[in-house]
Every structure is written in C-alpha cells, then in structure tokens.
Design a protein around this motif. Structure first.
Motif, PDB file in Angstrom:
ATOM      1  N   LYS A 155       4.238   1.243  -7.466  1.00  0.00           N
ATOM      2  CA  LYS A 155       5.635   1.703  -7.355  1.00  0.00           C
ATOM      3  C   LYS A 155       5.882   2.338  -5.992  1.00  0.00           C
ATOM      4  N   ALA A 156       7.057   2.066  -5.430  1.00  0.00           N
ATOM      5  CA  ALA A 156       7.424   2.701  -4.164  1.00  0.00           C
ATOM      6  C   ALA A 156       7.618   4.192  -4.384  1.00  0.00           C
ATOM      7  N   GLN A 157       7.433   4.967  -3.317  1.00  0.00           N
ATOM      8  CA  GLN A 157       7.621   6.432  -3.359  1.00  0.00           C
ATOM      9  C   GLN A 157       6.609   7.132  -4.247  1.00  0.00           C
ATOM     10  N   THR A 158       5.381   6.669  -4.182  1.00  0.00           N
ATOM     11  CA  THR A 158       4.320   7.330  -4.948  1.00  0.00           C
ATOM     12  C   THR A 158       3.964   8.668  -4.302  1.00  0.00           C
TER      13      THR A 158
ATOM     14  N   PRO B 127       7.951   2.724   2.213  1.00  0.00           N
ATOM     15  CA  PRO B 127       7.255   2.924   0.937  1.00  0.00           C
ATOM     16  C   PRO B 127       6.441   1.692   0.541  1.00  0.00           C
ATOM     17  N   ASN B 128       5.299   1.938  -0.094  1.00  0.00           N
ATOM     18  CA  ASN B 128       4.538   0.882  -0.755  1.00  0.00           C
ATOM     19  C   ASN B 128       3.800  -0.098   0.168  1.00  0.00           C
ATOM     20  N   VAL B 129       3.715   0.217   1.470  1.00  0.00           N
ATOM     21  CA  VAL B 129       3.022  -0.718   2.372  1.00  0.00           C
ATOM     22  C   VAL B 129       1.498  -0.532   2.335  1.00  0.00           C
ATOM     23  N   GLY B 130       1.047   0.586   1.731  1.00  0.00           N
ATOM     24  CA  GLY B 130      -0.402   0.804   1.607  1.00  0.00           C
ATOM     25  C   GLY B 130      -0.938   1.966   2.432  1.00  0.00           C
ATOM     26  N   LYS B 131      -0.077   2.916   2.764  1.00  0.00           N
ATOM     27  CA  LYS B 131      -0.508   4.067   3.585  1.00  0.00           C
ATOM     28  C   LYS B 131      -1.623   4.866   2.892  1.00  0.00           C
TER      29      LYS B 131
ATOM     30  N   THR C 208       1.566  10.138   4.474  1.00  0.00           N
ATOM     31  CA  THR C 208       2.931  10.670   4.386  1.00  0.00           C
ATOM     32  C   THR C 208       3.752   9.893   3.352  1.00  0.00           C
ATOM     33  N   PRO C 209       4.851  10.496   2.877  1.00  0.00           N
ATOM     34  CA  PRO C 209       5.758   9.732   2.002  1.00  0.00           C
ATOM     35  C   PRO C 209       6.396   8.576   2.782  1.00  0.00           C
ATOM     36  N   GLY C 210       6.674   7.477   2.102  1.00  0.00           N
ATOM     37  CA  GLY C 210       7.300   6.330   2.751  1.00  0.00           C
ATOM     38  C   GLY C 210       8.692   6.666   3.278  1.00  0.00           C
ATOM     39  N   ILE C 211       9.056   6.021   4.385  1.00  0.00           N
ATOM     40  CA  ILE C 211      10.349   6.281   5.011  1.00  0.00           C
ATOM     41  C   ILE C 211      11.441   5.521   4.274  1.00  0.00           C
TER      42      ILE C 211
ATOM     43  N   ASN D 281      -0.637  -4.674   7.263  1.00  0.00           N
ATOM     44  CA  ASN D 281      -1.506  -4.618   6.078  1.00  0.00           C
ATOM     45  C   ASN D 281      -1.270  -5.802   5.132  1.00  0.00           C
ATOM     46  N   LYS D 282      -2.159  -5.908   4.179  1.00  0.00           N
ATOM     47  CA  LYS D 282      -2.085  -6.875   3.066  1.00  0.00           C
ATOM     48  C   LYS D 282      -2.227  -8.314   3.550  1.00  0.00           C
ATOM     49  N   ILE D 283      -3.016  -8.525   4.611  1.00  0.00           N
ATOM     50  CA  ILE D 283      -3.149  -9.906   5.101  1.00  0.00           C
ATOM     51  C   ILE D 283      -3.982 -10.745   4.133  1.00  0.00           C
ATOM     52  N   ASP D 284      -4.611 -10.096   3.155  1.00  0.00           N
ATOM     53  CA  ASP D 284      -5.317 -10.869   2.110  1.00  0.00           C
ATOM     54  C   ASP D 284      -4.344 -11.697   1.275  1.00  0.00           C
ATOM     55  N   THR D 285      -3.051 -11.364   1.343  1.00  0.00           N
ATOM     56  CA  THR D 285      -2.064 -12.122   0.560  1.00  0.00           C
ATOM     57  C   THR D 285      -1.393 -13.193   1.426  1.00  0.00           C
ATOM     58  N   SER D 286      -1.910 -13.400   2.635  1.00  0.00           N
ATOM     59  CA  SER D 286      -1.192 -14.244   3.587  1.00  0.00           C
ATOM     60  C   SER D 286      -2.115 -15.278   4.230  1.00  0.00           C
TER      61      SER D 286
ATOM     62  N   ILE E 114      -3.011   9.421  -4.373  1.00  0.00           N
ATOM     63  CA  ILE E 114      -2.825   8.523  -5.512  1.00  0.00           C
ATOM     64  C   ILE E 114      -2.137   7.251  -5.026  1.00  0.00           C
ATOM     65  N   ILE E 115      -2.425   6.147  -5.723  1.00  0.00           N
ATOM     66  CA  ILE E 115      -1.929   4.833  -5.332  1.00  0.00           C
ATOM     67  C   ILE E 115      -1.344   4.139  -6.547  1.00  0.00           C
ATOM     68  N   THR E 116      -0.121   3.654  -6.439  1.00  0.00           N
ATOM     69  CA  THR E 116       0.417   2.811  -7.499  1.00  0.00           C
ATOM     70  C   THR E 116       1.250   1.712  -6.861  1.00  0.00           C
TER      71      THR E 116
HETATM   72  N1  LIG Z   1      -2.913  -7.189  -1.718  1.00  0.00           N
HETATM   73  C1  LIG Z   1      -2.994  -5.977  -1.167  1.00  0.00           C
HETATM   74  N2  LIG Z   1      -2.425  -4.926  -1.777  1.00  0.00           N
HETATM   75  C2  LIG Z   1      -2.536  -3.710  -1.191  1.00  0.00           C
HETATM   76  C3  LIG Z   1      -3.231  -3.521   0.041  1.00  0.00           C
HETATM   77  N3  LIG Z   1      -3.148  -2.228   0.375  1.00  0.00           N
HETATM   78  C4  LIG Z   1      -2.432  -1.612  -0.615  1.00  0.00           C
HETATM   79  N4  LIG Z   1      -2.073  -2.512  -1.559  1.00  0.00           N
HETATM   80  C5  LIG Z   1      -1.292  -2.260  -2.796  1.00  0.00           C
HETATM   81  O1  LIG Z   1       0.016  -1.855  -2.436  1.00  0.00           O
HETATM   82  C6  LIG Z   1       0.536  -0.903  -3.393  1.00  0.00           C
HETATM   83  C7  LIG Z   1       0.997   0.345  -2.670  1.00  0.00           C
HETATM   84  O2  LIG Z   1      -0.116   1.021  -2.099  1.00  0.00           O
HETATM   85  P1  LIG Z   1      -0.031   2.550  -1.662  1.00  0.00           P
HETATM   86  O3  LIG Z   1      -1.279   2.840  -0.886  1.00  0.00           O
HETATM   87  O4  LIG Z   1       0.299   3.406  -2.829  1.00  0.00           O
HETATM   88  O5  LIG Z   1       1.224   2.481  -0.674  1.00  0.00           O
HETATM   89  P2  LIG Z   1       1.965   3.679   0.097  1.00  0.00           P
HETATM   90  O6  LIG Z   1       2.400   3.133   1.407  1.00  0.00           O
HETATM   91  O7  LIG Z   1       1.099   4.888   0.116  1.00  0.00           O
HETATM   92  O8  LIG Z   1       3.218   3.897  -0.852  1.00  0.00           O
HETATM   93  P3  LIG Z   1       4.194   5.212  -0.995  1.00  0.00           P
HETATM   94  O9  LIG Z   1       3.315   6.406  -1.206  1.00  0.00           O
HETATM   95  O10 LIG Z   1       4.998   4.880  -2.194  1.00  0.00           O
HETATM   96  O11 LIG Z   1       5.010   5.258   0.253  1.00  0.00           O
HETATM   97  C8  LIG Z   1      -0.593  -0.652  -4.382  1.00  0.00           C
HETATM   98  O12 LIG Z   1      -0.380  -1.456  -5.499  1.00  0.00           O
HETATM   99  C9  LIG Z   1      -1.832  -1.089  -3.619  1.00  0.00           C
HETATM  100  O13 LIG Z   1      -2.898  -1.514  -4.457  1.00  0.00           O
HETATM  101  C10 LIG Z   1      -3.841  -4.681   0.665  1.00  0.00           C
HETATM  102  O14 LIG Z   1      -4.476  -4.633   1.709  1.00  0.00           O
HETATM  103  N5  LIG Z   1      -3.678  -5.871   0.008  1.00  0.00           N
END
Ligand SMILES: Nc1nc2c(ncn2[C@@H]2O[C@H](COP(=O)(O)OP(=O)(O)OP(=O)(O)O)[C@@H](O)[C@H]2O)c(=O)[nH]1
Ligand SMILES: [Mg+2]
Length: 292
Positions: free
Chosen positions: A36-39, A14-18, A60-63, A120-125, A32-34
């Motif tokens: 919160k995990a399990q969106t 969940p929440n990795v940015g799928k 898909t939903p997060g594992i 993902n999210k290498i902009d934070t790293s 939709i994107i939030t």
């Molecule tokens: N900094 C950063 N945040 C990201 C990135 N991609 C996604 N996010 C943030 O991560 C959070 C989760 O993103 P989602 O796309 O909803 O993640 P998901 O894997 O679909 O989550 P579930 O549907 O809950 O399993 C959101 O707040 C996004 O804005 C990225 O590349 N960098």
C-alpha cells in the motif's frame, strides 16, 4: 585512516521501495513494508557502522499532494530530507511517469550534494525499458548518476553502497558506533502493529489508524506491551475488531511473532481499539504522535 560519516536520504514517490532499499542497505528490517502507498509516516534512520565509516540512511514518507493534515506533515518530513542530506537518493520505479515540472524534482535537480537517481524494481522489467528510462531521467536530472536496481532481489545494491562510500564526507560519527537507529523500541513495536493493519484490512480503513504504545515493560525473560489502536469512526472500530474479535486477534498474534523476532525475547501483547474522531486533521493529537 580518516573516518567518514554522513546522511544518505532516500526520497521519492509513495510505494517505489524506499523502505525496502533502506532495509537492504542496513541489513535489518527497520522500516515496515507493504504494497500500500503511504506506508511510511515518519523519517527513520538506519545506521550502518564500520571501523572507518558511519552511514546514516534516512527513510522518508513518499512525496504526495496532501489531502489532510497528516499528509501535510508527511510531506514536510519528506521535504526536510532535501535539506539535511550529504548524499541524496532519488528513488523511482521502472515505468514511473516523469514530470519535469514537479517542484520536488526541480529541487533535486538543483541539489548541491551528490544525487543518485536509482531506478527500482527492474526485476519486473526488461533491458530495453531500463535503458529507455535511464535516457529519460538523463534529460531531467543530467547531473545525477543513474543506477538501475532491484531492492527486493538485492541486485546492484552493492553498487549504490560503493558510490556512497566515494561521496561520504570525512567526519567523526554522528551516533555511537553501535547504534542501529534513532528510533525507540516502542516506535518499532507500534510500527509492527501498523504494518499488520495495513496488510490485513481493505480500502481506507488502515489509513485511519494510529498506534500508541501505552506501556512497554521489559523484564529478563519477557516484554509486556500494551497498545491502543486509534481509529476515526465507530464503524472502523467494528471492522478492526472483526467478528468475535477474530480480526484483531490475528493482528495481535502476527505482530507479537514479529516483535519476538525483532527483540529476541518472548512478548506478551495486549491491544485495545479506541475511537478518536477525525484525528488525521487534529494537530494536537498528531503532535503527541511525533508529527511536526
Ligand atoms: N518487484 C519488486 N517489488 C519491490 C521492489 N522493491 C520494493 N518492492 C515492493 O514495493 C512495495 C512498496 O515497497 P516499500 O519499500 O514499502 O515502498 P516505499 O517507497 O517505502 O513506500 P511508502 O512508505 O508508502 O512511501 C512493496 O510491496 C515491496 O515489496 C523491487 O525491487 N522489486
Ligand atoms: Mg516506506
């Protein structure tokens, strides 16, 4: 030139940015994107068409380890994505703890279709951590190609796209060539409402919510939508509606604005909150909402 088509399934915790990745690949806000995990609760197809190919992304939903029936259904839905993919994207985020014993990862390791391990999210790293993470994943999934990206900043997303095109099988299209998704307008209207609820309410409350589009009537100038918001307890109903109905009004206003952008039309939206006791453990109720 031969036509290519296939399913690219995006799986991960969940929440990795799928959903963010799928929307970036398709160029539309479908999922939709939030924060919160399990969106995401259902698989959603986002379809990318060109004269010579059709790529069907599956968000898909997060594992996760399920605690209640709804989560069991969400896990089933994620599992199904392991089976019907032509290409798998296993999405992780930088800093994620890798558990090589995880049954999902073991299944991915044995995958017969190409796997892209996308970090993902290498902009934070920083570069050092990215290199280290790629090394760790190399030991767990040696056959998968590792691609570090930022779905949010659209960094390296093009690289994923190029790899997909290389691996995509020769096939006629699965959907009409003007299709964008497998889901209905009603589904998206419901998701836009659910997104606002996830964004504006705290703690457990948003997870106890399901949205039903009771009616969706479109005429040339206006779409009239009537929706029920189901919660599990009276106390949650009170929280959702808020003092003098202000909280619910905000959900209504923000959802309506989103809908007007998405449907390119004026929207009249009416919301009503209802209590459906313990619906997250009620198989029949969930069946009605498309959980299998
Ligand atoms: N900094 C950063 N945040 C990201 C990135 N991609 C996604 N996010 C943030 O991560 C959070 C989760 O993103 P989602 O796309 O909803 O993640 P998901 O894997 O679909 O989550 P579930 O549907 O809950 O399993 C959101 O707040 C996004 O804005 C990225 O590349 N960098
Ligand atoms: Mg999601």
């Amino acid at each position: 030139m031969e036509h290519k088509a296939g399913y690219v399934n995006i799986i991960g915790k969940p929440n990795v940015g799928k959903s963010t990745l799928m929307n970036a690949m398709v160029g539309e806000k479908l999922s939709i994107i939030t924060a919160k995990a399990q969106t995401t609760r259902h698989r959603i197809h986002g379809i990318l068409n060109a004269p010579e190919y059709q790529i069907i992304f599956s968000d898909t939903p997060g594992i996760l380890d399920p605690n209640y029936k709804l989560q069991e259904n969400m896990l089933k839905s994620a599992r199904s994505a392991l089976v019907d993919a032509d290409i798998l994207i296993y999405l992780t985020e930088i800093g994620e703890k890798i558990d090589p014993e995880n049954p999902f990862i073991q299944k991915v390791a044995k995958s017969k279709v190409p796997v892209l391990l996308v970090i993902n999210k290498i902009d934070t790293s920083n570069q050092e951590d990215v290199v280290e993470s790629m090394g760790q994943w190399n030991e767990v999934l040696p056959n998968a190609e590792k691609i570090p990206i930022s779905a949010l900043k659209k960094f390296n997303v093009q690289l994923i796209f190029n790899r997909i095109l290389e691996h995509l099988p020769v096939s006629p299209p699965y959907y009409p060539k003007d299709a964008l998704t497998d889901k209905s307008e009603r589904f998206f209207a419901g998701e836009m409402i659910r997104e606002k609820i996830l964004l504006y309410y705290k703690q457990e409350n948003p997870y106890a919510v399901e949205v039903e589009i009771e009616s969706f009537k479109e005429d040339p100038k206006l779409i009239r939508i009537f929706a029920f918001i189901y919660v599990e307890r009276e106390s949650q109903k009170g929280i959702l509606i808020g003092n003098e109905g202000k909280a619910l009004k905000k959900v209504g206003r923000e959802s309506r604005l989103d809908m007007e952008t998405f449907f390119q039309k004026k929207v009249f939206l009416e919301l009503k909150v209802k209590v459906k006791k313990d619906w997250r453990n009620n198989e029949r109720f969930m069946k009605n909402f498309g959980y299998h």
